[in-house]
Scaffold this motif. Structure first.
Motif, PDB file in Angstrom:
ATOM      1  N   VAL A  41      -5.910   4.097  -8.666  1.00  0.00           N
ATOM      2  CA  VAL A  41      -6.097   3.747  -7.256  1.00  0.00           C
ATOM      3  C   VAL A  41      -7.178   2.489  -6.620  1.00  0.00           C
ATOM      4  N   SER A  42      -6.396   1.463  -6.399  1.00  0.00           N
ATOM      5  CA  SER A  42      -7.376   1.143  -5.434  1.00  0.00           C
ATOM      6  C   SER A  42      -7.283   1.321  -4.508  1.00  0.00           C
ATOM      7  N   GLY A  47      -5.044  -1.885  -8.463  1.00  0.00           N
ATOM      8  CA  GLY A  47      -4.264  -0.767  -9.325  1.00  0.00           C
ATOM      9  C   GLY A  47      -3.061  -0.242  -9.306  1.00  0.00           C
ATOM     10  N   ASP A  48      -2.313   0.623  -9.932  1.00  0.00           N
ATOM     11  CA  ASP A  48      -1.286   1.221  -9.863  1.00  0.00           C
ATOM     12  C   ASP A  48      -0.392   1.728  -8.107  1.00  0.00           C
ATOM     13  N   VAL A  49      -1.595   2.003  -7.521  1.00  0.00           N
ATOM     14  CA  VAL A  49      -1.202   2.148  -6.376  1.00  0.00           C
ATOM     15  C   VAL A  49      -2.257   1.696  -5.256  1.00  0.00           C
ATOM     16  N   GLY A  63       0.918  -1.406  -0.363  1.00  0.00           N
ATOM     17  CA  GLY A  63      -0.148  -0.043  -0.325  1.00  0.00           C
ATOM     18  C   GLY A  63       1.266   1.402   0.553  1.00  0.00           C
ATOM     19  N   ALA A  64       0.356   2.293  -0.495  1.00  0.00           N
ATOM     20  CA  ALA A  64       0.933   3.414  -0.757  1.00  0.00           C
ATOM     21  C   ALA A  64       1.251   4.319   0.464  1.00  0.00           C
ATOM     22  N   TYR A 115      -7.692   7.794 -11.845  1.00  0.00           N
ATOM     23  CA  TYR A 115      -8.770   6.811 -11.887  1.00  0.00           C
ATOM     24  C   TYR A 115      -8.937   6.163  -9.917  1.00  0.00           C
ATOM     25  N   VAL A 116      -9.931   6.709  -9.442  1.00  0.00           N
ATOM     26  CA  VAL A 116      -9.536   6.142  -8.439  1.00  0.00           C
ATOM     27  C   VAL A 116     -10.863   5.224  -7.619  1.00  0.00           C
TER      28      VAL A 116
END
Length: 361
Positions: free
Chosen positions: A184-185, A192-194, A99-100, A155-156
């Motif tokens: 972003v997931s 997601g990418d993030v 996770g970011a 896109y979130v």
């Protein structure tokens, strides 16, 4: 609860980032199946696969695949590297991601005290199908002469629909061509990418990790609804408005509109939008009302007027938006209907994108 089947991969139909569509032979026939290689490994023709066929048996539109649960005779290697966020928690296929916002992330310090998205426009929609239409309105019809650089859009993805972001072919394509700077997931969604824990850190990551100028927030494919006032996954659209506002964003509410839905509760402005924005969203948003022609346009404006007590209604012209939608780089479809069957649905989403573009400095 789950229908289990064992089959053999007959052929690979197509692939896109994170997903593979397969033909699988079963004792009773054959079926179309979907596999996520990052989770189960890469299936090849001849492999035995364990399937969950529940959605297929129910005839679900969005989720009408058998899902590959495992390759029992050829398990993937153990994952390597950091990552302590568990998504799809305490299900048989719970996945650990980096996770970011977690301590092992290179972005942890950036996000640890982050508290604002700096006025970033945040377009909120009920259905995943609104995503490409919003981008069509945001970017406008293609110009032979080119033009100014496009804003960076993230896109979130909320977790009310599909949990794997890989399920969305549209998001994968939009990411590939640069219409999205990243996915972003949030919550229980992943891929997601993030990766982030909440929609709040998802918005902060969109702004500070992906350097987005605009965020679009919507659930993944596979909206869940029960025909009741409160029993639908799109209530999260109202919560997303609150998150955007508390983080110093500029929430833009995209209305779910339809002229082609057979269900009266979704004709004109859907009851999903009226509940999510009229009851759940406690913070004010700019609600985009598309200036649609004729009696149907009057119906939409009248229905949207009930939101004026809490929100700012912004009437946006739709001239030129159909051209932009017809130039969409991905197929436009909402609840099985395309542009010809339900043009107002896409015009309403595109109008929200057009308005977001006016908020950029």
């Amino acid at each position: 609860m789950i229908r289990w089947r064992k089959g053999e991969v007959a052929a690979i139909r197509r692939e896109w980032p994170g997903a593979m569509e397969l033909d699988v032979a079963l004792p009773e026939g054959s079926c179309r199946a979907l596999a996520y290689p990052p989770v189960v490994g890469r299936p090849e023709p001849g492999d035995t696969v364990l399937l969950n066929t529940t959605a297929l048996a129910m005839g679900l539109g969005t989720g009408g695949y058998a899902m590959v649960v495992a390759l029992p005779d050829r398990l993937p290697e153990d994952p390597q590297g950091p990552g302590h966020l568990v998504k799809a928690r305490y299900t048989p296929l719970q996945a650990t991601v980096l996770g970011a916002d977690e301590q092992d992330s290179p972005f942890h310090e950036l996000l640890r005290e982050a508290d604002s998205v700096d006025g970033m426009p945040v377009v909120v929609a009920d259905l995943h199908s609104a995503l490409p239409a919003i981008l069509c309105g945001l970017f406008g019809p293609p110009s032979p002469a080119g033009g100014a650089a496009r804003p960076r859009v993230a896109y979130v993805m909320l977790d009310g629909g599909a949990l794997p972001a890989w399920f969305s072919m549209a998001a994968a394509r939009l990411r590939e061509i640069g219409w999205l700077c990243g996915v972003v997931s949030t919550g229980q969604s992943f891929g997601g990418d993030v990766e982030t824990v909440t929609v709040h850190t998802g918005l902060l990551a969109a702004r500070h990790v992906l350097a987005a100028d605009v965020a679009v927030v919507a659930q993944g494919p596979g909206n869940l609804g029960t025909g009741t006032r409160w029993g639908f996954s799109g209530v999260a659209a109202g919560e997303a408005v609150n998150a955007a506002a508390v983080l110093g964003g500029r929430p833009v509410a995209s209305l779910r509109v339809s002229e082609g839905d057979a269900r009266e509760r979704h004709v004109g402005v859907s009851h999903h939008s009226l509940t999510a924005y009229g009851r759940v969203a406690l913070a004010p948003a700019q609600v985009v009302v598309p200036d649609l022609p004729g009696a149907f346009g009057e119906k939409v404006a009248a229905q949207a007027a009930v939101l004026a007590g809490r929100h700012e209604l912004v009437t946006v012209p739709v001239d030129g938006l159909e051209r932009a939608l017809r130039a969409s780089p991905v197929k436009l479809s909402t609840m099985g209907r395309g542009l010809e069957q339900d043009l107002p649905a896409f015009l309403a989403a595109a109008a929200a994108g057009r308005h977001a573009a006016t908020l950029l400095g």
